[in-house]
Scaffold this active site. Structure first.
Site, PDB file in Angstrom:
ATOM      1  N   GLY A   1       0.746  -0.226  -4.963  1.00  0.00           N
ATOM      2  CA  GLY A   1      -0.524  -0.960  -4.967  1.00  0.00           C
ATOM      3  C   GLY A   1      -1.377  -0.514  -6.123  1.00  0.00           C
TER       4      GLY A   1
ATOM      5  N   ASN B   1      -0.599   1.577   5.788  1.00  0.00           N
ATOM      6  CA  ASN B   1       0.354   0.769   5.020  1.00  0.00           C
ATOM      7  C   ASN B   1       1.083  -0.130   6.008  1.00  0.00           C
ATOM      8  OD1 ASN B   1       3.582   1.494   3.504  1.00  0.00           O
ATOM      9  ND2 ASN B   1       2.268  -0.263   3.186  1.00  0.00           N
ATOM     10  N   GLY B   2       1.129  -1.405   5.685  1.00  0.00           N
ATOM     11  CA  GLY B   2       1.777  -2.362   6.578  1.00  0.00           C
ATOM     12  C   GLY B   2       0.805  -3.468   6.921  1.00  0.00           C
TER      13      GLY B   2
ATOM     14  N   TYR C   1      13.523  -3.435  -3.701  1.00  0.00           N
ATOM     15  CA  TYR C   1      12.508  -3.521  -4.748  1.00  0.00           C
ATOM     16  C   TYR C   1      11.343  -2.538  -4.602  1.00  0.00           C
ATOM     17  CZ  TYR C   1       8.458  -5.328  -7.310  1.00  0.00           C
ATOM     18  OH  TYR C   1       7.366  -5.434  -8.112  1.00  0.00           O
TER      19      TYR C   1
ATOM     20  N   CYS D   1       0.802  -1.218   0.000  1.00  0.00           N
ATOM     21  CA  CYS D   1       0.000   0.000   0.000  1.00  0.00           C
ATOM     22  C   CYS D   1       0.831   1.262   0.000  1.00  0.00           C
ATOM     23  CB  CYS D   1      -0.883   0.069   1.240  1.00  0.00           C
ATOM     24  SG  CYS D   1      -1.868  -1.381   1.508  1.00  0.00           S
TER      25      CYS D   1
END
Ligand code: AMP
Length: 483
Positions: A41, A116-117, A256, A15
């Site tokens: 995302g 996010n997470g 990445y 996210c």
């Protein structure tokens, strides 16, 4: 057979989050910010705005550019403060009901949250809340935060949020919006990124600095691990409500996940990736004629590799930019097709050459297999694969979508077996210390690792309560006292 990488309905999301406080065109600016975070995302996105008296919520499946750029959608998001979220969740993730931000009218007023997470005890806490009567409308761990805020006995909104978050373990970088405040929080380990920006006096929160660049906002600083910033008409207040812990930022963000033009935790991602390539070349450098990146994620590491090894760098594989990330395809069969759709060999560059292919990681091995075959068919005489990270051996439970362990090639094969599987002349991965050196650390501190590197080492920095099935959350006393 379940096609979800985790084989269940639990959400393991990738996210990006964004928020802006008191600025004309808040929703349009949020749309732009989310567009810059699209790599985090691509499945769905949402924006919640506040117009001074009411909250407005829009959540849509698809890319930001296909949904939120529509005039009619933006017109439904009036107001000068907004938060937004872009997400990729695995299949079975429940469709729109799981798309963030989540919004609820609480006794303390409206509250929206985007996260996010991954919270590693969310299911356990959720079951506990359900037993006490909470009704959940999604399977998202983020909704758990809302319920904990709603049921907290603390008096003030910020205290309720702190109360909620101290019950959770795992990774959370989140933005929240109430009628008076915007908040940004990072979990005590700071696993996922979150930055503070400024657009001519209007504070901004974003997952990465590239979301500030797109709207010409200034980068102010990273939100610290364990920090909560409370933004209101009175300014920006910073508090550290959690027990202090040694930070463990996700090292895979550098490998990445983050965009190369972002600066995260004080380091430019592109520069780190080039250094990773340099380390890789120092560790393992076969005789070859040229270095070819697997686009796009292998490009910066391949540049670093070529510079260090004094070999020509050539784009021997060309990527079609109109196809999303391979990984995003929901089923294995489409994932195979995706690779073919996405890459094509640049035959002129490869014919008769001994090629070093550089990619950032091998997950299932599907991409590498197809790419190697393609490069051989284009006439390469030798193919040596060099991977700009250690073997990915363990699943991520902190918000990067990796498949279950059994599907990770490196969890079931040795490097030699993997080399046979992807049919290369040689295969080598960067060592974990090499990866740390690229981030300017001398090596991995085994007693107290400087990063979260669980996907490479299996060393998880938090408990994984939901995975272990152990209900060891502390009793929810503020919910009325019953254990
Ligand atoms: P695979 O074919 O499963 O081995 O996928 C490896 C490719 O997927 C690598 O080239 C990476 O660039 C990319 N990749 C690695 N991790 C992820 C992730 N969490 N989400 C999307 N793509 C990824």
């Amino acid at each position: 057979m379940d096609d979800t990488p985790f084989g269940d309905d639990s959400l393991h999301e990738e996210c990006g989050v964004f928020g802006i406080f008191k600025r004309t065109d808040a929703a349009a600016l949020t749309t732009l910010g989310l567009h810059a975070l699209q790599h985090r995302g691509q499945e769905a996105a949402g924006i919640v705005s506040f117009d001074g008296s009411q909250f407005h919520v829009e959540r849509h499946a698809g890319l930001i550019g296909d949904t939120f750029t529509k005039q009619a959608v933006l017109e439904r998001l009036p107001g000068s403060s907004a938060i937004g979220h872009t997400r990729y969740a695995t299949t079975g993730g429940g469709g729109l009901r799981n798309v963030q931000p989540f919004f609820a009218e609480l006794s303390a007023g409206g509250f929206a949250v985007a996260h996010n997470g991954n919270i590693t005890n969310a299911m356990t806490v959720q079951r506990e809340l359900q037993r006490r009567g909470s009704i959940f409308s999604s399977t998202s761990d983020t909704e758990t935060i809302l319920h904990l805020v709603a049921t907290s006995a603390a008096r003030l909104f910020v205290e309720k949020l702190v109360d909620a978050l101290t019950r959770l373990e795992g990774a959370f970088s989140l933005v929240g919006l109430s009628s008076k405040k915007m908040v940004g929080v990072r979990d005590p380990l700071g696993i996922r990124p979150l930055v503070l920006g400024d657009l001519e006096g209007s504070p901004i929160l974003a997952s990465e600095t590239c979301a500030l660049d797109i709207i010409g906002a200034d980068f102010v600083r990273d939100i610290e691990p364990g920090e909560m910033v409370v933004i209101s008409d009175d300014g920006i207040e910073s508090i550290f409500p959690f027990q202090a812990r040694r930070a463990r930022f996700c090292i895979f963000e550098y490998v990445y996940f983050a965009r190369p033009d972002s600066t995260v935790e004080g380091r430019n991602v592109y520069e780190i990736r080039k250094k990773i390539g340099g380390e890789l070349a120092r560790e393992s450098h076969p005789e070859a004629d040229l270095v070819v990146p697997v686009p796009d994620s292998g490009v910066p590491a391949a540049i670093g590799y070529a510079q260090e090894s004094n070999l020509p760098f050539e784009l021997g594989i060309i990527r079609n930019h109109y196809v999303g990330r391979t990984f995003i395809q929901p089923t294995d069969s489409i994932r195979h097709m995706g690779v073919k759709l996405k890459h094509n060999a640049n035959r002129r560059m490869l014919e008769g050459k001994r090629v070093i292919l550089v990619d950032d990681s091998i997950v299932r091995g599907t991409t590498s297999q197809k790419i190697v075959q393609m490069v051989r068919e284009a006439g390469a005489t030798e193919v040596h694969m060099r991977i700009a990270s250690p073997p990915t051996r363990a699943s991520c439970f902190y918000g990067v979508d990796t498949p279950e362990k059994a599907k990770l090639l490196a969890s079931r094969m040795t490097v030699e077996e993997m080399a046979d599987f992807i049919k290369v002349d040689s295969l080598a991965f960067l060592s974990i210390d090499g990866l740390y050196r690229a981030t300017d650390e001398p090596s991995r501190n085994k007693m107290a690792p400087q990063f979260c590197d669980a996907c490479f080492t299996g060393d998880y920095p938090t408990s994984l309560t939901d995975q272990e099935g152990v209900e060891n959350v502390r009793p929810l006393t503020l919910l009325g006292g019953a254990g």
